[in-house]
Design a protein around this motif. Sequence first.
Motif, mmCIF file in Angstrom:
data_model
loop_
_atom_site.group_PDB
_atom_site.id
_atom_site.type_symbol
_atom_site.label_atom_id
_atom_site.label_comp_id
_atom_site.label_asym_id
_atom_site.label_seq_id
_atom_site.Cartn_x
_atom_site.Cartn_y
_atom_site.Cartn_z
ATOM 1 N N LEU A 271 0.824 -1.209 0.000
ATOM 2 C CA LEU A 271 0.000 0.000 0.000
ATOM 3 C C LEU A 271 0.865 1.270 0.000
ATOM 4 N N ILE A 272 1.837 1.340 0.898
ATOM 5 C CA ILE A 272 2.711 2.519 0.982
ATOM 6 C C ILE A 272 3.544 2.668 -0.286
ATOM 7 N N HIS A 273 4.033 1.546 -0.814
ATOM 8 C CA HIS A 273 4.842 1.563 -2.049
ATOM 9 C C HIS A 273 4.040 2.149 -3.215
ATOM 10 N N LEU A 274 2.789 1.720 -3.363
ATOM 11 C CA LEU A 274 1.952 2.207 -4.466
ATOM 12 C C LEU A 274 1.547 3.666 -4.275
ATOM 13 N N LEU A 275 1.300 4.060 -3.048
ATOM 14 C CA LEU A 275 0.928 5.456 -2.769
ATOM 15 C C LEU A 275 2.068 6.415 -3.114
ATOM 16 N N ILE A 276 3.282 6.072 -2.711
ATOM 17 C CA ILE A 276 4.443 6.940 -2.985
ATOM 18 C C ILE A 276 4.778 6.933 -4.472
ATOM 19 N N ALA A 281 5.931 12.113 -9.521
ATOM 20 C CA ALA A 281 5.964 13.231 -10.474
ATOM 21 C C ALA A 281 5.932 14.583 -9.772
ATOM 22 N N SER A 282 5.461 14.595 -8.531
ATOM 23 C CA SER A 282 5.352 15.851 -7.785
ATOM 24 C C SER A 282 6.722 16.311 -7.283
ATOM 25 N N SER A 283 6.962 17.623 -7.345
ATOM 26 C CA SER A 283 8.234 18.183 -6.878
ATOM 27 C C SER A 283 8.324 18.197 -5.350
ATOM 28 N N LEU A 284 7.171 18.101 -4.693
ATOM 29 C CA LEU A 284 7.127 18.145 -3.225
ATOM 30 C C LEU A 284 6.935 16.765 -2.598
ATOM 31 N N VAL A 285 7.232 15.731 -3.376
ATOM 32 C CA VAL A 285 6.977 14.372 -2.894
ATOM 33 C C VAL A 285 7.747 14.053 -1.607
ATOM 34 N N ILE A 302 4.478 3.227 13.981
ATOM 35 C CA ILE A 302 5.910 3.116 13.648
ATOM 36 C C ILE A 302 6.124 2.338 12.351
ATOM 37 N N LYS A 303 5.339 1.293 12.126
ATOM 38 C CA LYS A 303 5.523 0.461 10.930
ATOM 39 C C LYS A 303 5.235 1.239 9.653
ATOM 40 N N ILE A 304 4.198 2.090 9.699
ATOM 41 C CA ILE A 304 3.868 2.902 8.520
ATOM 42 C C ILE A 304 4.991 3.899 8.252
ATOM 43 N N SER A 305 5.495 4.541 9.309
ATOM 44 C CA SER A 305 6.624 5.482 9.163
ATOM 45 C C SER A 305 7.841 4.787 8.575
ATOM 46 N N HIS A 306 8.103 3.572 9.063
ATOM 47 C CA HIS A 306 9.262 2.809 8.580
ATOM 48 C C HIS A 306 9.135 2.508 7.092
ATOM 49 N N ASN A 311 10.719 3.384 1.375
ATOM 50 C CA ASN A 311 10.352 3.654 -0.019
ATOM 51 C C ASN A 311 10.978 4.954 -0.531
ATOM 52 N N LEU A 312 11.021 5.965 0.332
ATOM 53 C CA LEU A 312 11.649 7.223 -0.078
ATOM 54 C C LEU A 312 13.137 7.040 -0.367
ATOM 55 N N CYS A 313 13.812 6.271 0.489
ATOM 56 C CA CYS A 313 15.245 6.009 0.287
ATOM 57 C C CYS A 313 15.500 5.124 -0.928
ATOM 58 N N PHE A 314 14.514 4.296 -1.273
ATOM 59 C CA PHE A 314 14.631 3.441 -2.453
ATOM 60 C C PHE A 314 14.537 4.285 -3.730
ATOM 61 N N TYR A 315 13.554 5.210 -3.768
ATOM 62 C CA TYR A 315 13.346 6.044 -4.958
ATOM 63 C C TYR A 315 14.364 7.179 -5.067
ATOM 64 N N PHE A 316 14.843 7.672 -3.917
ATOM 65 C CA PHE A 316 15.793 8.798 -3.908
ATOM 66 C C PHE A 316 17.050 8.376 -3.141
ATOM 67 N N GLU A 317 17.735 7.391 -3.697
ATOM 68 C CA GLU A 317 18.864 6.779 -2.988
ATOM 69 C C GLU A 317 20.072 7.706 -2.845
ATOM 70 N N LYS A 318 20.153 8.748 -3.664
ATOM 71 C CA LYS A 318 21.304 9.668 -3.595
ATOM 72 C C LYS A 318 21.022 10.899 -2.723
ATOM 73 N N ASN A 319 19.839 10.916 -2.122
ATOM 74 C CA ASN A 319 19.478 12.043 -1.261
ATOM 75 C C ASN A 319 19.975 11.744 0.168
ATOM 76 N N TYR A 320 21.114 12.339 0.541
ATOM 77 C CA TYR A 320 21.737 12.047 1.836
ATOM 78 C C TYR A 320 20.896 12.562 3.011
ATOM 79 N N TYR A 321 20.158 13.651 2.746
ATOM 80 C CA TYR A 321 19.286 14.200 3.787
ATOM 81 C C TYR A 321 18.254 13.160 4.218
#
Length: 341
Positions: A271-276, A281-285, A302-306, A311-321
């Motif tokens: 569910l979280i993977h599909l939502l993200i 395409a959004s610049s504010l994702v 906690i599980k939803i946050s995790h 998923n964010l780190c998977f899609y934006f793996e070069k974003n150190y922040y």
Amino acid sequence: MQSDFRFPPEEQKCNDVKAKKMYKNNIKLNKLDNYSNMKKFYLKKITSNKNNEFYWLSLSILERSKLEYQASNYYLLCGLEKCPQSEVLWKNFILSSNSKYQSRIITIATSILPKSTILWELAISLQNTSSKKKNMLKHALLKLPKSSRFWKKLIELESFTMTKELLYRAIECCPFDFELWRLLIQIENYKNSKKLINIARTFNWSNFEIWLTAAQLEEIQGNHTNINKIIKRYFYILKVNNLANNISEIIRISSSLESKIVNYKFTLRTLIHLLISQDLASSLVIKKWLIKASECMTKGNIKISHEIFKNLCFYFEKNYYLWLKYLYFLKLTHQPKKFIQ
């Protein structure tokens, strides 16, 4: 800022007259500081308007405050004679009457007002045994078969052997109440549960809880590939019908998965993977989903946050922040090993 709305001249006059009358009555009542003057005031009002339930009820309460219970009941009876359709007067008369006669009064009241949920709820609450409550609920459902609240109360009191039969009758009468469908799905076998979910969808296809229950059912059976298909189909139907998915509402409903005894980790992950993935395409994702992750953390999800951080780190793996945020989250939740993995 002044409103542009204006009453039509006739309605405004009517409203002004009513407001003036109420204002005058309030001034008079404030001046009446003793029992006899207040009683005279209400009696005078009743002579000009005998069909006003408020005056009869006020007189009854006034007498009760002076411990004049017979006089209080007398005014309630007089009020019921003039206003037999008044739920408030019937309710007060039932509560103030002797327990010996309550059942008779309830029978009369519910025969005059058979569709009154207030009177039926009062009648049910006054029963002192579960068998009497069940009988009263059955009588109420004969008059109000579409009341899902009464069906749920009856199911709670009924034995397990009768629960399934009652639930099938309940969903026939209240097909739009998904809580009844879910209760039946939980006690049915896998094959029948799938059929029930398909029928429930025909009544409310946009209800996310129906699709989530279908995904949970597949996870219990170990059919993890079907979970992705079900949730994807839900988002596709929303898109075809030009309906936006309410992310906050979906996460709120999904948060119940964490409190379940069964661990629905695949449903939550999908569910979280599909939502993200829909928001890429959004610049504010990143900003948007970091806010969602922090909101979930404050609510204890906690599980939803995790899953959001993963998923964010998977899609934006070069974003150190993001990675620093993820590390800080794992440190807070005492799971640094997951970060190393």
